[in-house]
Design an enzyme around this catalytic site. Structure first.
Site, mmCIF file in Angstrom:
data_model
loop_
_atom_site.group_PDB
_atom_site.id
_atom_site.type_symbol
_atom_site.label_atom_id
_atom_site.label_comp_id
_atom_site.label_asym_id
_atom_site.label_seq_id
_atom_site.Cartn_x
_atom_site.Cartn_y
_atom_site.Cartn_z
ATOM 1 N N GLY B 50 0.848 -1.185 0.000
ATOM 2 C CA GLY B 50 0.000 0.000 0.000
ATOM 3 C C GLY B 50 0.883 1.234 0.000
ATOM 4 O O GLY B 50 2.025 1.181 0.450
ATOM 5 N N THR B 51 0.334 2.318 -0.523
ATOM 6 C CA THR B 51 1.204 3.478 -0.687
ATOM 7 C C THR B 51 0.769 4.689 0.135
ATOM 8 O O THR B 51 0.853 4.631 1.340
ATOM 9 C CB THR B 51 1.394 3.812 -2.160
ATOM 10 N N THR B 52 0.269 5.751 -0.489
ATOM 11 C CA THR B 52 0.302 7.048 0.170
ATOM 12 C C THR B 52 -0.931 7.361 1.016
ATOM 13 O O THR B 52 -2.054 7.174 0.556
ATOM 14 C CB THR B 52 0.472 8.149 -0.899
ATOM 15 N N LYS B 83 -7.224 1.884 2.199
ATOM 16 C CA LYS B 83 -6.116 1.857 3.153
ATOM 17 C C LYS B 83 -6.336 2.789 4.339
ATOM 18 O O LYS B 83 -5.461 2.944 5.173
ATOM 19 C CB LYS B 83 -4.813 2.232 2.429
ATOM 20 N N ALA B 225 3.738 4.596 -7.723
ATOM 21 C CA ALA B 225 3.027 3.654 -6.866
ATOM 22 C C ALA B 225 1.779 4.262 -6.242
ATOM 23 O O ALA B 225 1.040 3.573 -5.540
ATOM 24 C CB ALA B 225 3.953 3.152 -5.764
#
Lengths: 245, 274
Positions: B50-52, B83, B225
């Site tokens: 998972g990213t930002t 997320k 990403a």
């Protein structure tokens, strides 16, 4: 060495049961009533912090009478059981039936194997999608389990309370009616004993502990936990509106 | 946590002196925990990451937003992933890092807070919640050393207060209170740059939503990403707002669509290249 006396198993079980029954009858009553929008749990309880009614899981609540330390440890064990089960499977897989049979197991074991039986009686309530799918289980000190139809009264002079509920209860009632029935049922033992000398109402909202399991909590409030305590002011307002209507 | 009880007063042990679900499961069934195992040596195949996540305070509360992309190396593993989650009524958390473990840590944390509330009959303080999350991240440290790290961002309001607070974490479970705004994940550098220019004291809620979305748009512009808003699939970031009155509420897609459209329209009109 002390001499061993023979006690027949029947007599021993009877003594234990009498002991537990006496302890439970000393306390005050608790009532569980299913109504159109959920399940109401009402206890006569002057303490605002030592609860007789508690939340177990999303749609499951717990009510108890008897010795506080005993049913409080059972309540905590129930919360642990439900949370572990919901975490390892899914929230939908925690049911009142599963919880009630675990309670029945441990109450039964304590009744036969321990020094003294638990002096408690429990109710496990689960609110369903419709009133017909509501479940109310009664668990007694010896591990017996019964599925109650729509209402339940226990503790104190439970027979009087249960009888008063059986006379009044109808499916499809609103919260006002359900609370009025519950308070009326809790008053039944006083009326039978006092024979008119208690003209002053001793059962005000301040000495009641009230909680509801809301049937449509997901749709109405957008949360998954159906259990909600009602403050004394809310209870007073609801009971007052019955008097008017 | 409750190890000092053991061998102490036995009655307290028997009654379950700990109100923590994490402690209970660690003692009784550690295999249930996301980090309850030691990994043998070996090469781990690529897993979704998972990213930002961005979070910022505004007048009356706090807000957290996350993009919808999970990546596996150079692949997009998932373009619908969520997320940012409500932790309980008054707090939210967002996660960056190994998605599989992070989502289980979120579930564990949600149960931890609810469990405490049911056992004790009262909510943990916000600081207490932040510390519990730190303990979980620290417990994940052996996994982090194997490359399975999880870095959360936690935000909430203290019950009865209206000031939003933010906490960031490192992989050792270190907990740091952040002021004004913060971001984590691969696009966090770009998001933070955007937040520094866009954030103002006493933002109202609607402007705060716009600021968070624009920071994520900037992150997705420069970080491969991080997923940008998808106008074709109508995918918007997950945005949660926490206020004392309403608790944690998700901003609905109908509100986010015009916000995204306004940012896209403005940037199209400006016609800037870089």
């Amino acid at each position: 060495m002390a001499q061993q006396f023979y006690v027949s198993p029947e007599q021993m079980m009877k003594d234990r049961a009498d002991f537990a029954r006496k302890g439970i009858a000393r306390g005050r009553s608790v009532v569980v009533v299913s109504f159109a929008a959920g399940i109401a749990l009402v206890a006569e309880n002057p303490s605002p912090t030592l609860h007789k009614i508690g939340e177990i899981y999303d749609r499951i609540a717990f009510a108890a009478v008897g010795k506080y330390n005993e049913f409080e440890s059972l309540r905590q064990a129930g919360v642990r059981y439900a949370d572990v089960r919901g975490y390892s499977y899914d929230r939908a897989d925690v049911t009142a039936r599963g919880l009630a049979s675990v309670y029945a197991q441990s109450l039964g074991t304590v009744f036969t194997a321990e020094q003294k039986p638990f002096e408690v009686e429990l109710a496990v309530a689960e609110v369903g999608a419709t009133q017909a799918e509501d479940h109310i289980f009664r668990l007694t000190f010896d591990g017996s389990i019964t599925d109650e139809p729509g209402f339940l009264g226990m503790g104190g002079q439970a027979d009087l309370v249960q009888q008063r509920l059986a006379d009044a209860w109808r499916p499809g009632a609103d919260l006002q009616a359900a609370l009025a029935w519950a308070v009326d049922a809790l008053r039944a033992p006083r009326e039978a004993n006092g024979s008119g000398q208690e003209a002053v109402d001793p059962l005000g909202p301040a000495s009641l502990e009230v909680a509801v399991l809301e049937r449509d909590v997901r749709e109405v409030r957008g949360i998954h936990r159906a259990f909600r305590r009602l403050a004394a002011s809310d209870v007073e307002r609801i009971l007052h509106s019955v008097g008017k209507g | 946590m409750d190890s000092h009880h053991r061998g102490g007063i036995p009655s307290l042990d028997a009654a379950g002196a700990s109100s923590s679900f994490l402690d209970f499961v660690t003692a009784t069934n550690p295999a249930l925990l996301p980090f309850g195992r030691s990994l043998p040596a070996g090469q781990l195949p690529a897993t979704p990451h998972g990213t930002t996540i961005v979070a910022l305070t505004f007048a009356g509360g706090v807000l957290m937003a996350g993009d919808r992309r999970a990546t596996m190396g150079t692949m997009i593993a998932n373009r619908h992933i969520e997320k940012v989650f409500p932790a309980d009524r008054y707090s939210v958390l967002g996660i960056a890092g190994t998605a599989g473990i992070a989502i289980d840590i979120v579930r564990l944390f949600q149960v931890e807070l609810e469990h405490y509330e049911k056992i004790e009959g009262t909510q943990l303080s916000l600081e207490g919640k932040a510390n519990r999350l730190g303990a979980m991240i620290r417990a994940n440290l052996p996994m982090a050393l194997q490359g399975l790290s999880v870095v959360p961002l936690f935000a909430g309001v203290e019950t009865g207060g209206s000031e939003g607070r933010l906490y960031s974490y490192d992989v050792t479970g270190g907990r740091y209170a952040e002021l004004e705004h913060h971001s984590v994940g691969s696009g966090s550098v770009f998001a933070r740059g955007a937040l520094k220019k866009l954030w103002r004291p006493d933002l109202d809620q609607d402007s705060a939503v716009a600021v968070a979305v624009e920071a994520l748009v900037d992150a997705s512009d420069d970080d491969s990403a991080t997923g940008g808003p998808d106008l074709v699939r109508k995918l918007w970031p997950v945005v949660y707002v926490v206020t004392d009155d309403d608790g944690a509420t998700r901003v609905p897609p109908e509100t986010l669509a015009p916000v995204v459209q306004a940012i896209v329209d403005r940037r199209t009109a400006e016609g800037r290249e870089a």
